[in-house]
Design a protein around this motif. Structure first.
Motif, PDB file in Angstrom:
ATOM      1  N   MET A   1       0.913  -1.491   0.014  1.00 58.85           N
ATOM      2  CA  MET A   1       0.249   0.044   0.228  1.00 58.85           C
ATOM      3  C   MET A   1       1.275   1.758  -0.119  1.00 58.85           C
ATOM      4  O   MET A   1       1.728   1.530   0.346  1.00 58.85           O
ATOM      5  N   HIS A   2       0.348   2.025  -0.392  1.00 58.59           N
ATOM      6  CA  HIS A   2       0.806   3.246  -0.261  1.00 58.59           C
ATOM      7  C   HIS A   2      -0.113   4.541  -0.395  1.00 58.59           C
ATOM      8  O   HIS A   2      -1.339   4.726  -0.913  1.00 58.59           O
TER       9      HIS A   2
ATOM     10  N   THR B   1      -1.303   8.115  -0.560  1.00 53.48           N
ATOM     11  CA  THR B   1      -0.687   8.952  -1.437  1.00 53.48           C
ATOM     12  C   THR B   1      -1.605  10.580  -0.854  1.00 53.48           C
ATOM     13  O   THR B   1      -0.648  11.562  -1.445  1.00 53.48           O
TER      14      THR B   1
ATOM     15  N   GLY C   1      -5.805   8.586   0.143  1.00 48.89           N
ATOM     16  CA  GLY C   1      -5.816   8.121  -1.271  1.00 48.89           C
ATOM     17  C   GLY C   1      -5.093   7.089  -0.941  1.00 48.89           C
ATOM     18  O   GLY C   1      -3.732   7.196  -0.466  1.00 48.89           O
TER      19      GLY C   1
ATOM     20  N   THR D   1      -3.000   3.669  -2.898  1.00 50.61           N
ATOM     21  CA  THR D   1      -2.344   2.662  -3.956  1.00 50.61           C
ATOM     22  C   THR D   1      -2.590   0.952  -3.285  1.00 50.61           C
ATOM     23  O   THR D   1      -1.300   0.999  -2.070  1.00 50.61           O
TER      24      THR D   1
ATOM     25  N   ASP E   1      -1.033  -1.794  -3.980  1.00 48.90           N
ATOM     26  CA  ASP E   1      -0.250  -2.221  -5.123  1.00 48.90           C
ATOM     27  C   ASP E   1       1.218  -3.348  -4.062  1.00 48.90           C
ATOM     28  O   ASP E   1       1.973  -3.475  -5.072  1.00 48.90           O
TER      29      ASP E   1
ATOM     30  N   ARG F   1      -4.106  -6.819  -3.815  1.00 49.88           N
ATOM     31  CA  ARG F   1      -4.505  -7.343  -4.905  1.00 49.88           C
ATOM     32  C   ARG F   1      -4.634  -8.662  -4.584  1.00 49.88           C
ATOM     33  O   ARG F   1      -6.258  -8.542  -5.348  1.00 49.88           O
TER      34      ARG F   1
ATOM     35  N   THR G   1      -8.089  -4.213 -12.793  1.00 57.01           N
ATOM     36  CA  THR G   1      -7.599  -2.875 -12.631  1.00 57.01           C
ATOM     37  C   THR G   1      -7.573  -0.975 -11.786  1.00 57.01           C
ATOM     38  O   THR G   1      -7.252  -0.873 -11.468  1.00 57.01           O
TER      39      THR G   1
ATOM     40  N   TRP H   1      -7.454  -0.618  -7.788  1.00 58.18           N
ATOM     41  CA  TRP H   1      -5.713  -0.869  -7.478  1.00 58.18           C
ATOM     42  C   TRP H   1      -5.813   1.137  -6.828  1.00 58.18           C
ATOM     43  O   TRP H   1      -4.794   0.965  -5.683  1.00 58.18           O
ATOM     44  N   THR H   2      -6.289   2.005  -7.634  1.00 62.59           N
ATOM     45  CA  THR H   2      -5.938   2.957  -6.833  1.00 62.59           C
ATOM     46  C   THR H   2      -6.981   3.857  -6.782  1.00 62.59           C
ATOM     47  O   THR H   2      -7.978   4.013  -7.520  1.00 62.59           O
TER      48      THR H   2
ATOM     49  N   THR I   1      -9.562   6.720  -3.322  1.00 58.41           N
ATOM     50  CA  THR I   1      -9.707   7.070  -1.971  1.00 58.41           C
ATOM     51  C   THR I   1     -10.844   6.521  -1.209  1.00 58.41           C
ATOM     52  O   THR I   1     -12.407   6.314  -1.842  1.00 58.41           O
TER      53      THR I   1
ATOM     54  N   PHE J   1     -13.394   5.507  -6.926  1.00 60.16           N
ATOM     55  CA  PHE J   1     -11.461   4.878  -8.059  1.00 60.16           C
ATOM     56  C   PHE J   1     -12.423   5.889  -9.561  1.00 60.16           C
ATOM     57  O   PHE J   1     -13.587   6.172  -9.439  1.00 60.16           O
TER      58      PHE J   1
END
Length: 709
Positions: free
Chosen positions: A1-2, A4, A81, A83, A85, A90, A133, A136-137, A139, A158
């Motif tokens: 996870m990131h 952002t 926010g 991601t 990753d 996933r 897809t 995966w990113t 809020t 998303f």
């Protein structure tokens, strides 16, 4: 996870917060009381809400956050926010979507011919990580509104192309994938189908009755691509699934996998939601510490190990160390990493002693004691100092699986500077980490990317605002590095405002004279968290002002007479930095006019002339000579002429009544900085009784009795 971005509206100290975060180490600084800890609470409120509705253990945190509105507001919003990753994140979501496909059913005659297990075979062949897809990113939105029947709302929002969608996690319409941005109150949808039907529709002509298995030969490249069937406005896909399996048919493999990952044993009657999946990800990936530490517990009942152990305040860490050291290979590997980190931070070895508690105290109790091991003995960590205990807390938190977001609130508490610098070295290899600190030794500036990852939460009239230096060219970075190298300069990040002085004599004298300002009805610099800094000459102002501007630190400058010239080095620096006032005086020799002109920019002086004619009449020591030339000569004779801070401090100590110009200067600066200025309707008086309401040039020799006070 990131992580952002962190956004908040009407939450705790923030009316508005918009904070972008990089992937590595971020340092969050600022003065006391500005709300730095509340940045971590933006993540904590998400954990509290998702735990309540995502299957986590009950806590009081959610009830506490019902009172978290800014200035008593009854509603607030927090958005994170994110991601996703990491492969396991996933894979977990993939298992959930495949389970939903198998257990939602196709809603037609095919549902009668195909059970969940056989539908699952289609889903496992056609739904892949590539299929999902858009998810995966996104809020994570958390909202609270006391005025609504269901006050809590959460959603995963998303974007894909020009389309915005969201999955409602908490509140009305939970369990739906809907078109449009996440809103707590939305009108009923025009059309609604389940996620299985939506995904199946992405492969026109797919024969769900055809014999198939995981090695489907009917053009296996045709995937059920979520991006091709996202709902538009007024549309919704239901993600509710019926997991009550037909006992005559096997359970879907994806359902068994999902249940195992979420540690649900009675999965045949469990209603899985996307909120459960997202809670599991947040639970494992968010690591948040309190800014207060609790002493380690020593006694634990066996039942304490049956449930997840809360280690947020550090008190239960001994129990977790015991569990890890005596666990499976993965757990033991984690324990070894903790030992290694502890040795890196402290230079000492970590031990762990356990013994059964006496039966007359507890029938099933354990006493667990972390220890420090030296060459000749072992002793409880409590006897090794508070720094060792803090190091153990950090050593426990930092090692772990990749992709975690770690928020450390005041990790430098009780940790000496050398260990703080070792901590920074460790944090660089940890992953994404946000450190909330008041310690300049935890502010790294030795790598090019460090400066852009320092964020100062600056107080403003509108509320706290994040300020940062931004992207800095490597050549510029070397210049900033030279400025930041002294610890006292990095400490300015925690100041509320700053006074820059051209020389050290001013710093020594003004600190002494301004140490007691109660008679002027003004707080002193220490009470205002307002350092007085020597910039090393008129050429040194530019770097400091650029630095203070970048991080939103209000400043005032005290200069010698020559710096007020229209073509001085300081004038050129202020022009470059956008601080030069409009309409300079026409007469270049009019000192009084230029003094008033530069005061508009926050530049002040006690000089009464430019003094750049070789006489040095515009320097601060000339000002001291006008006050009491004999005292200045005595001080110089006693301590020499090189130690300018001592000259200024000793002169002010032996002339304790601040001159009228010095008192007036302080009031002018405080008014300029908006720092608790007293009412100007009544004249201020110095401790010697001199009226200083308009006494910038009123310098009178002190009585001889002050020479050796």
């Amino acid at each position: 996870m990131h992580l952002t971005k962190i956004s908040a509206h009407n939450f705790l100290s923030f009316d508005v917060l918009e904070l972008d975060l990089g992937p590595g180490l971020t340092i969050l600084t600022g003065p006391n009381g500005v709300g730095k800890t509340n940045v971590g609470r933006c993540l904590d409120v998400a954990l509290a809400v998702m735990a309540r509705y995502g299957g986590g253990p009950p806590t009081e945190a959610q009830a506490l956050y019902e009172s978290a509105g800014n200035r008593g507001a009854s509603a607030y919003q927090v958005a994170l926010g994110l991601t996703l990753d990491q492969p396991w994140e996933r894979s977990l979501i993939l298992s959930y979507i495949r389970t939903a496909y198998a257990c939602c059913g196709l809603g037609d005659d095919a549902a009668k011919r195909r059970n969940a297990a056989s539908l699952d075979v289609i889903g496992r062949a056609r739904i892949t990580e590539e299929s999902l897809t858009p998810l995966w990113t996104g809020t994570l939105h958390i909202r609270y509104d006391a005025g609504l029947r269901s006050p809590w709302f959460a959603a995963w929002e998303f974007h894909h192309g020009d389309r915005t969608c969201h999955i409602t996690l908490v509140g009305a319409n939970s369990g739906q994938l809907r078109g449009g941005p996440a809103e707590a109150l939305l009108p009923p949808v025009d059309t609604s189908i389940n996620i299985a039907m939506a995904l199946t529709s992405t492969i026109p002509g797919l024969n769900v009755d055809a014999p198939t298995d995981e090695h489907d030969t009917d053009d296996p490249r045709r995937l059920m691509d979520l991006a091709n069937t996202l709902p538009g406005p007024g549309q919704a896909f239901s993600m509710h699934m019926n997991t009550q399996t037909d006992m005559s048919a096997p359970a879907a493999l994806s359902l068994r996998e999902l249940a195992a990952r979420l540690q649900v044993s009675d999965y045949e009657r469990y209603n899985f939601e996307f909120a459960h999946v997202l809670w599991e990800i947040l639970r494992r990936q968010f690591v948040i510490t309190d800014n207060r530490r609790v002493p380690f517990r020593r006694r634990f009942a066996h039942a304490a190990f049956d449930l997840p152990i809360d280690v947020r305040d550090g008190s239960n860490i001994p129990a977790e160390l015991f569990r890890l050291r005596n666990g499976d290979v993965t757990a033991q590997r984690r324990y070894a990493a903790i030992e290694h980190t502890f040795r890196d931070l402290t230079g000492r070895r970590l031990g762990l002693r356990t013994r059964v508690e006496p039966t007359h105290i507890s029938a099933d109790g354990l006493i667990i004691e972390p220890t420090v091991i030296t060459d000749d003995r072992e002793y409880p960590i409590e006897f090794a100092g508070a720094g060792a205990q803090e190091a153990l807390v950090l050593s426990f938190l930092l090692p772990g699986e990749p992709g975690r977001v770690i928020v450390l609130d005041e990790p430098a508490v009780n940790v000496e500077p050398t260990m703080q610098r070792r901590l920074i070295r460790t944090l660089r290899t940890t992953g994404q980490c946000v450190v909330i600190t008041h310690s300049p030794d935890v502010v790294p500036v030795d790598q090019p990317g460090d400066l852009e990852n320092i964020i100062r939460l600056a107080p403003t009239k509108a509320g706290p605002r994040p300020r940062r230096a931004g992207l800095i060219h490597r050549r510029e970075w070397s210049r900033w590095l030279k400025l930041f190298e002294p610890t006292h300069v990095r400490a300015l990040l925690f100041a509320s405002k700053d006074i820059l002085c051209e020389g050290a004599t001013e710093v020594g004298a003004l600190r002494q004279w301004w140490s007691d300002t109660a008679l002027w009805q003004l707080p002193n610099p220490e009470a205002e968290n307002m350092p007085i800094i020597d910039v090393g000459g008129d050429h040194g102002f530019g770097g400091y002002i650029e630095y203070l501007d970048a991080f939103g630190i209000p400043w005032a400058a005290i200069v010698d007479g020559p710096a007020l010239r229209p073509n001085s080095t300081l004038a050129q620096q202020l022009h470059r930095l956008g601080h030069r006032p409009q309409q300079p005086p026409i007469e270049a020799v009019n000192f009084t006019a230029f003094r008033a002109y530069w005061a508009q920019a926050g530049v002040f002086t006690v000089a009464d002339t430019f003094g750049d004619d070789g006489t040095k009449a515009g320097e601060f020591e000339a000002f001291l000579a006008r006050i009491d030339p004999q005292l200045l000569d005595d001080v110089r004779t006693e301590i020499g002429t090189r130690s300018k801070p001592q000259i200024g401090a000793l002169f002010a100590a032996r002339h304790p009544a601040p001159p009228a110009a010095v008192a007036s200067l302080y009031q002018t600066i405080m008014t300029h900085l908006g720092a608790g200025a007293a009412s100007v309707s009544a004249p201020l008086t110095g401790s010697g009784g001199v009226n200083i309401s308009h006494a910038a040039d009123d310098v009178r020799p002190a009585p001889a009795a002050h020479h050796h006070a």
